[in-house]
Design a protein around this motif. Sequence first.
Motif, PDB file in Angstrom:
ATOM      1  N   GLN A 327       0.830  -1.213   0.000  1.00 55.21           N
ATOM      2  CA  GLN A 327       0.000   0.000   0.000  1.00 55.21           C
ATOM      3  C   GLN A 327       0.862   1.260   0.000  1.00 55.21           C
ATOM      4  O   GLN A 327       0.444   2.297  -0.524  1.00 55.21           O
ATOM      5  N   SER A 328       2.050   1.168   0.580  1.00 55.87           N
ATOM      6  CA  SER A 328       2.921   2.353   0.654  1.00 55.87           C
ATOM      7  C   SER A 328       3.374   2.803  -0.733  1.00 55.87           C
ATOM      8  O   SER A 328       3.856   3.923  -0.893  1.00 55.87           O
ATOM      9  N   TYR A 329       3.226   1.939  -1.736  1.00 61.53           N
ATOM     10  CA  TYR A 329       3.584   2.320  -3.110  1.00 61.53           C
ATOM     11  C   TYR A 329       2.396   2.910  -3.868  1.00 61.53           C
ATOM     12  O   TYR A 329       2.536   3.339  -4.999  1.00 61.53           O
ATOM     13  N   LEU A 330       1.231   2.914  -3.192  1.00 56.88           N
ATOM     14  CA  LEU A 330       0.035   3.437  -3.847  1.00 56.88           C
ATOM     15  C   LEU A 330      -0.397   4.792  -3.313  1.00 56.88           C
ATOM     16  O   LEU A 330      -0.994   5.587  -4.018  1.00 56.88           O
ATOM     17  N   GLN A 331      -0.121   5.030  -2.022  1.00 57.21           N
ATOM     18  CA  GLN A 331      -0.646   6.240  -1.392  1.00 57.21           C
ATOM     19  C   GLN A 331       0.473   6.918  -0.620  1.00 57.21           C
ATOM     20  O   GLN A 331       1.631   6.545  -0.735  1.00 57.21           O
ATOM     21  N   ASN A 332       0.118   7.925   0.155  1.00 57.45           N
ATOM     22  CA  ASN A 332       1.084   8.613   0.998  1.00 57.45           C
ATOM     23  C   ASN A 332       1.786   7.603   1.900  1.00 57.45           C
ATOM     24  O   ASN A 332       1.200   7.069   2.846  1.00 57.45           O
ATOM     25  N   ALA A 333       3.047   7.335   1.581  1.00 60.19           N
ATOM     26  CA  ALA A 333       3.769   6.286   2.302  1.00 60.19           C
ATOM     27  C   ALA A 333       3.879   6.598   3.779  1.00 60.19           C
ATOM     28  O   ALA A 333       3.868   5.688   4.622  1.00 60.19           O
ATOM     29  N   ALA A 334       3.993   7.906   4.118  1.00 59.27           N
ATOM     30  CA  ALA A 334       4.168   8.268   5.529  1.00 59.27           C
ATOM     31  C   ALA A 334       2.989   7.806   6.371  1.00 59.27           C
ATOM     32  O   ALA A 334       3.139   7.488   7.563  1.00 59.27           O
ATOM     33  N   ALA A 335       1.803   7.747   5.763  1.00 56.07           N
ATOM     34  CA  ALA A 335       0.615   7.327   6.508  1.00 56.07           C
ATOM     35  C   ALA A 335       0.720   5.869   6.938  1.00 56.07           C
ATOM     36  O   ALA A 335       0.032   5.437   7.876  1.00 56.07           O
ATOM     37  N   CYS A 336       1.563   5.124   6.264  1.00 55.15           N
ATOM     38  CA  CYS A 336       1.706   3.691   6.591  1.00 55.15           C
ATOM     39  C   CYS A 336       2.557   3.478   7.843  1.00 55.15           C
ATOM     40  O   CYS A 336       2.504   2.404   8.452  1.00 55.15           O
ATOM     41  N   ILE A 337       3.373   4.472   8.196  1.00 51.96           N
ATOM     42  CA  ILE A 337       4.239   4.316   9.360  1.00 51.96           C
ATOM     43  C   ILE A 337       3.409   4.080  10.624  1.00 51.96           C
ATOM     44  O   ILE A 337       3.722   3.203  11.434  1.00 51.96           O
ATOM     45  N   LYS A 338       2.347   4.874  10.786  1.00 51.45           N
ATOM     46  CA  LYS A 338       1.511   4.737  11.975  1.00 51.45           C
ATOM     47  C   LYS A 338       0.905   3.340  12.059  1.00 51.45           C
ATOM     48  O   LYS A 338       0.855   2.735  13.136  1.00 51.45           O
ATOM     49  N   GLU A 339       0.479   2.836  10.903  1.00 48.98           N
ATOM     50  CA  GLU A 339      -0.127   1.496  10.914  1.00 48.98           C
ATOM     51  C   GLU A 339       0.902   0.421  11.266  1.00 48.98           C
ATOM     52  O   GLU A 339       0.596  -0.563  11.934  1.00 48.98           O
ATOM     53  N   ILE A 340       2.148   0.616  10.806  1.00 49.41           N
ATOM     54  CA  ILE A 340       3.204  -0.348  11.152  1.00 49.41           C
ATOM     55  C   ILE A 340       3.485  -0.315  12.647  1.00 49.41           C
ATOM     56  O   ILE A 340       3.659  -1.362  13.288  1.00 49.41           O
ATOM     57  N   ASP A 341       3.514   0.898  13.223  1.00 50.93           N
ATOM     58  CA  ASP A 341       3.738   1.013  14.674  1.00 50.93           C
ATOM     59  C   ASP A 341       2.645   0.285  15.441  1.00 50.93           C
ATOM     60  O   ASP A 341       2.917  -0.435  16.406  1.00 50.93           O
ATOM     61  N   GLU A 342       1.400   0.464  15.019  1.00 53.70           N
ATOM     62  CA  GLU A 342       0.278  -0.206  15.693  1.00 53.70           C
ATOM     63  C   GLU A 342       0.396  -1.718  15.563  1.00 53.70           C
ATOM     64  O   GLU A 342       0.170  -2.467  16.518  1.00 53.70           O
ATOM     65  N   LEU A 343       0.766  -2.158  14.371  1.00 49.56           N
ATOM     66  CA  LEU A 343       0.909  -3.604  14.144  1.00 49.56           C
ATOM     67  C   LEU A 343       2.037  -4.179  14.992  1.00 49.56           C
ATOM     68  O   LEU A 343       1.913  -5.268  15.564  1.00 49.56           O
ATOM     69  N   GLU A 344       3.130  -3.444  15.086  1.00 49.74           N
ATOM     70  CA  GLU A 344       4.280  -3.916  15.862  1.00 49.74           C
ATOM     71  C   GLU A 344       3.883  -4.126  17.324  1.00 49.74           C
ATOM     72  O   GLU A 344       4.254  -5.122  17.946  1.00 49.74           O
ATOM     73  N   LEU A 345       3.121  -3.197  17.876  1.00 57.40           N
ATOM     74  CA  LEU A 345       2.699  -3.311  19.272  1.00 57.40           C
ATOM     75  C   LEU A 345       1.700  -4.441  19.457  1.00 57.40           C
ATOM     76  O   LEU A 345       1.809  -5.241  20.396  1.00 57.40           O
ATOM     77  N   SER A 346       0.728  -4.519  18.567  1.00 57.24           N
ATOM     78  CA  SER A 346      -0.338  -5.516  18.737  1.00 57.24           C
ATOM     79  C   SER A 346       0.142  -6.935  18.459  1.00 57.24           C
ATOM     80  O   SER A 346      -0.399  -7.902  18.996  1.00 57.24           O
ATOM     81  N   SER A 347       1.179  -7.075  17.622  1.00 60.09           N
ATOM     82  CA  SER A 347       1.644  -8.417  17.262  1.00 60.09           C
ATOM     83  C   SER A 347       2.577  -9.005  18.309  1.00 60.09           C
ATOM     84  O   SER A 347       2.802 -10.220  18.334  1.00 60.09           O
ATOM     85  N   GLY A 348       3.144  -8.146  19.161  1.00 55.65           N
ATOM     86  CA  GLY A 348       4.115  -8.641  20.139  1.00 55.65           C
ATOM     87  C   GLY A 348       5.443  -9.000  19.519  1.00 55.65           C
ATOM     88  O   GLY A 348       6.234  -9.737  20.100  1.00 55.65           O
ATOM     89  N   LEU A 349       5.707  -8.510  18.305  1.00 53.85           N
ATOM     90  CA  LEU A 349       6.961  -8.840  17.611  1.00 53.85           C
ATOM     91  C   LEU A 349       7.905  -7.631  17.571  1.00 53.85           C
ATOM     92  O   LEU A 349       8.563  -7.374  16.576  1.00 53.85           O
ATOM     93  N   GLN A 350       7.972  -6.925  18.709  1.00 52.40           N
ATOM     94  CA  GLN A 350       8.813  -5.725  18.742  1.00 52.40           C
ATOM     95  C   GLN A 350      10.285  -6.041  18.508  1.00 52.40           C
ATOM     96  O   GLN A 350      11.060  -5.165  18.167  1.00 52.40           O
ATOM     97  N   GLN A 351      10.671  -7.293  18.726  1.00 55.42           N
ATOM     98  CA  GLN A 351      12.086  -7.659  18.556  1.00 55.42           C
ATOM     99  C   GLN A 351      12.404  -8.139  17.148  1.00 55.42           C
ATOM    100  O   GLN A 351      13.508  -8.613  16.886  1.00 55.42           O
ATOM    101  N   SER A 352      11.440  -8.026  16.234  1.00 59.89           N
ATOM    102  CA  SER A 352      11.704  -8.416  14.842  1.00 59.89           C
ATOM    103  C   SER A 352      12.235  -7.210  14.072  1.00 59.89           C
ATOM    104  O   SER A 352      11.600  -6.154  14.040  1.00 59.89           O
TER     105      SER A 352
END
Length: 407
Positions: A327-352
Amino acid sequence: MTAILSRIFGLQHLDLILDIVQDTFEAALTGWRFSGIPDNPSGWLMKVAKNKALNAVKRAQKSESFSPDLVLPASDDLEDHFDRICTDHEIKDSQLRLLIICCQPVFSSRNQIIITLHILSGFGVPEIANALLMKHEAVKKSLSRCKSSLKTIPQLLNFPAVLPSNEQTETLLRILYLIFNEGYKTTRAEKGINKDLCYEAIRLTKLLLNPQQACYHQVNAQLALMFFNLSRFPARLTETAEWLSLAEQDRTLWEIKFIQEGFYYLQISTQSTQVQCLHLEAIIASLHCTAPSFKQTNWTKIVYLYQQLELMEPNSPYVRLNRIIAQSYLQNAAACIKEIDELELSSGLQQSFLFSATKADIYQRIGERDKALLAYEEAFQLSNAPLDKKFLLRKIAECKSGSNCLK
């Protein structure tokens, strides 16, 4: 070799089997260094393994450390026994037979995968932990429990040879794709790619092809996915063995014959009346393989396919991460950063390190050089594989020099 020896001793003597296999390959490394590789390496290895197995039986008889009914009398011809364990009524490929054995219901689904990767593919604890997103200690405990079960349930090997059930086939497909993935991007090896492991995964997957099974189309879809990924191998590394991203790869190096083979299996798989995750993954891979350039990739269709995958696998953080990347190649890529941060927290994979590396790539693409540098440095600290570290160091250098950044 492990599969055949398991038919001699039984998997309850797994440690002995693995010792014989290791001793055999050490003998080859030592002997071939001086005598050269024999005309028939496989035959040589099997003969040495057979002799070592026979010696183990003799030692067992003397020490009485084995139950008499679990080992062959030393006078028996092991070669004949090797032939007898592959009859017309059984699955000829001993490795496939071992795969089926490891997927018996006595093991949990997770342990079926762990024990199979350990026995059949020689995966160590780090490789299994990486493949299954587990902690090392958890893998060790699972292996210990599995070996204990193998010792207490010797009848595991005493079942009629049959083709795997549909449920078993789904588990086997997952195991085989994990094996392929470990070859696609090795956990510890400095060369990064282990083609032999990928070819072995493909060979074993082909053994599952049976038009009579409901999973037949899934098997074809997985083969398509494997061949599409295999086609890019010549372009994934530089001459100095450094990773190249998909955008950096020279597409003229992609192997057409594997792409064609991928489409052969994809065409069969799409005749299914049911859409499975493997179908969508194979189609996504085919879109990458047929794009004339990275910029001309059909990101709209790829995002849509990942959205469908998310519906089918709502708990997979990597499916969602891949959708965000596309999706970051289709729209404002910066908007995807927030979603990645949310995913990182919710997935419990902060060490990946993948999350940090993905954010760094997006920051780099939009010209946020300082943020990209911090994220790449964080990814570097979290990464373990030598080639990942080399790749990230190159990206860090790019950020510091200002190359490949918009600002």
